[in-house]
Design a protein around this motif. Structure first.
Motif, short mmCIF file in Angstrom:
data_model
loop_
_atom_site.label_atom_id
_atom_site.label_comp_id
_atom_site.label_asym_id
_atom_site.label_seq_id
_atom_site.Cartn_x
_atom_site.Cartn_y
_atom_site.Cartn_z
N GLY A 69 22.43 -44.41 -88.12
CA GLY A 69 22.42 -45.84 -88.42
C GLY A 69 22.63 -46.63 -87.14
O GLY A 69 22.48 -46.11 -86.04
N SER A 70 23.00 -47.87 -87.30
CA SER A 70 23.22 -48.75 -86.16
C SER A 70 24.63 -48.59 -85.61
O SER A 70 25.45 -47.87 -86.16
CB SER A 70 22.96 -50.20 -86.57
N MET A 71 24.90 -49.29 -84.53
CA MET A 71 26.16 -49.15 -83.79
C MET A 71 27.42 -49.43 -84.60
O MET A 71 28.48 -48.95 -84.26
CB MET A 71 26.17 -50.09 -82.59
N HIS A 72 27.31 -50.23 -85.66
CA HIS A 72 28.49 -50.56 -86.45
C HIS A 72 28.53 -49.80 -87.77
O HIS A 72 29.35 -50.10 -88.64
CB HIS A 72 28.54 -52.06 -86.72
N GLY A 73 27.63 -48.84 -87.95
CA GLY A 73 27.64 -48.03 -89.16
C GLY A 73 26.70 -48.51 -90.25
O GLY A 73 26.70 -47.97 -91.35
N GLU A 74 25.87 -49.51 -89.95
CA GLU A 74 24.91 -49.98 -90.93
C GLU A 74 23.83 -48.91 -91.10
O GLU A 74 23.43 -48.27 -90.14
CB GLU A 74 24.22 -51.27 -90.48
N VAL A 75 23.36 -48.72 -92.34
CA VAL A 75 22.37 -47.67 -92.60
C VAL A 75 21.23 -48.17 -93.47
O VAL A 75 21.37 -49.16 -94.20
CB VAL A 75 23.02 -46.43 -93.26
N GLY A 76 20.13 -47.46 -93.37
CA GLY A 76 19.00 -47.68 -94.27
C GLY A 76 18.09 -48.82 -93.88
O GLY A 76 18.25 -49.46 -92.84
N GLN A 77 17.14 -49.06 -94.74
CA GLN A 77 16.12 -50.10 -94.53
C GLN A 77 16.72 -51.50 -94.43
O GLN A 77 16.17 -52.35 -93.75
CB GLN A 77 15.11 -50.07 -95.69
N THR A 78 17.83 -51.73 -95.09
CA THR A 78 18.46 -53.05 -95.10
C THR A 78 19.70 -53.13 -94.23
O THR A 78 20.30 -54.19 -94.12
CB THR A 78 18.84 -53.45 -96.54
N GLN A 79 20.10 -51.99 -93.65
CA GLN A 79 21.27 -51.94 -92.76
C GLN A 79 22.54 -52.42 -93.45
O GLN A 79 23.33 -53.18 -92.91
CB GLN A 79 21.02 -52.75 -91.48
#
Length: 136
Positions: free
Chosen positions: A115-125
């Motif tokens: 995921g992204s640097m802050h732990g956001e995941v998936g198509q929608t973060q």
């Protein structure tokens, strides 16, 4: 790297117009219109089932990941654990860490989820706590 990214979010200093220009909002709007048409049946079924119209979904999808093309390449669990340990916003990220562990335990996410640097995941973060609370 995670701590540096958390403290170096330059977009927070931009006006809304500057932020939208930097993110390529006009391109996202154009592509979003095309996806709204080409996936009309899918968006209609989502709206019927959940009451969410296509516009907000397409905007989140486009702005957060460029319609799935940029979903991050960091280990989600390591990012969230690092930020939970860091003193700046530890309470916020500790809640997400516990949610991530629950999602892993349920088999929804993998311990190696990217995921992204802050732990956001998936198509929608979305963050793990939001996935746990609202995901289907």
């Amino acid at each position: 790297m995670t701590i540096a990214a958390d403290r170096g979010q330059r977009s927070f200093g931009l006006s809304l117009d500057q932020f939208l220009a930097k993110r390529g909002a006009s391109t996202i709007v154009s592509r979003g219109r095309g996806l709204k048409q080409s996936h009309a049946a899918l968006f209609a079924s989502i709206e019927q089932r959940y009451g969410v119209p296509p516009g907000p979904l397409i905007a989140i999808w486009g702005m957060e990941t460029g319609f799935g093309s940029q979903r991050g390449n960091q280990n989600m669990l390591a990012s969230i654990a690092t930020l939970a340990y860091d003193c700046r916003r530890s309470e916020y990220f500790t809640e997400h860490l516990y949610a991530a562990l629950q999602l892993i335990d349920r088999g929804v996410l993998s311990p190696s989820q990217r995921g992204s640097m802050h732990g956001e995941v998936g198509q929608t973060q979305f963050m793990p706590k939001a996935i746990l609370a609202y995901g289907t």
